[in-house]
Design an enzyme around this catalytic site. Sequence first.
Site, mmCIF file in Angstrom:
data_model
loop_
_atom_site.group_PDB
_atom_site.id
_atom_site.type_symbol
_atom_site.label_atom_id
_atom_site.label_comp_id
_atom_site.label_asym_id
_atom_site.label_seq_id
_atom_site.Cartn_x
_atom_site.Cartn_y
_atom_site.Cartn_z
ATOM 1 C CB THR A 126 -0.909 0.021 1.249
ATOM 2 O OG1 THR A 126 -1.542 1.298 1.362
ATOM 3 C CG2 THR A 126 -0.105 -0.219 2.521
ATOM 4 C CG ASP A 127 -0.906 5.061 -1.222
ATOM 5 O OD1 ASP A 127 -1.546 4.524 -0.293
ATOM 6 O OD2 ASP A 127 -1.393 5.958 -1.943
ATOM 7 C CD GLU A 128 -3.283 3.915 4.555
ATOM 8 O OE1 GLU A 128 -2.978 4.161 5.734
ATOM 9 O OE2 GLU A 128 -4.439 3.647 4.200
ATOM 10 C CE1 TYR A 151 -2.873 -2.382 5.777
ATOM 11 C CE2 TYR A 151 -3.207 -0.044 5.373
ATOM 12 C CZ TYR A 151 -3.073 -1.330 4.898
ATOM 13 O OH TYR A 151 -3.130 -1.568 3.548
ATOM 14 C CE LYS A 155 0.401 -4.682 2.997
ATOM 15 N NZ LYS A 155 0.213 -6.052 2.464
#
Length: 263
Positions: A126-128, A151, A155
Amino acid sequence: MNVLVTGGAGFIGSHVVKHFVKDPEYHVYNLDKLTYAGNLNNLIGLEENENYTFIHGDILDAAFIQNLFEKHQFHHVIHLAAESHVDRSISDPIVFAKTNILGTINLLHSFKANRQSGGLFYHISTDEVYGTLGETGLFTETSPYQPNSPYAASKASSDHFVRAYAETYKLPVIISNCSNNYGPNQFPEKFIPVCIQAIVNNKSIPIYGDGNYTRDWLYVEDHARAIKTILEQATPGETYNIGGLNEWKNLDLVKVLIRETDK
């Protein structure tokens, strides 16, 4: 060619599975634990395809995963199985650490032990992991990691383990980091479904802050096509960002959702 898709009953995973099953070159093995986010209704009718097999199982069960790899000799692994909701990660970060980090390590370990010539371990992220984007610009494949939630941290850690296995054990890996997905069968606690349900039920719409937080939105079927393209054409060891070039402020998006739902 045997391909293992983890989390294939989830929102993004189900679209990936359906996209790959269309190609007779692949036999898709869909591994899913069927937690709250996994739903076999997303895949109704797919079991009629000869090149599709569903497997109920947990990526945290190392012995089960090892046996699965030994039995089916997967050529490629497309790893989507993950805990993915930011609010849930704040209330229960341990679950996210276990699934997203240890689950990924179990898969990497079994892939290493049963590696097939030309096979790839494709990790969907994810780009998070990059944190918060500024007023202008876009995240790139070289953006520094600055996760801001449990989260995102889980990741980011799983991304690092994938890279570490590639470097230490010379495994052929790919990582892609996507922006916010939307589309059919999205889990109802995500932003767009939450807004639509609130509008339909004439309830207040939850918007964080002043509504000016901006997200890039990626249509899930475009994401599935991108994943297949990357798997088939990418250079092992590379990272690829997948975005929609479709940025919206939350408040502006909500206004569009209200207009379209009212129709």
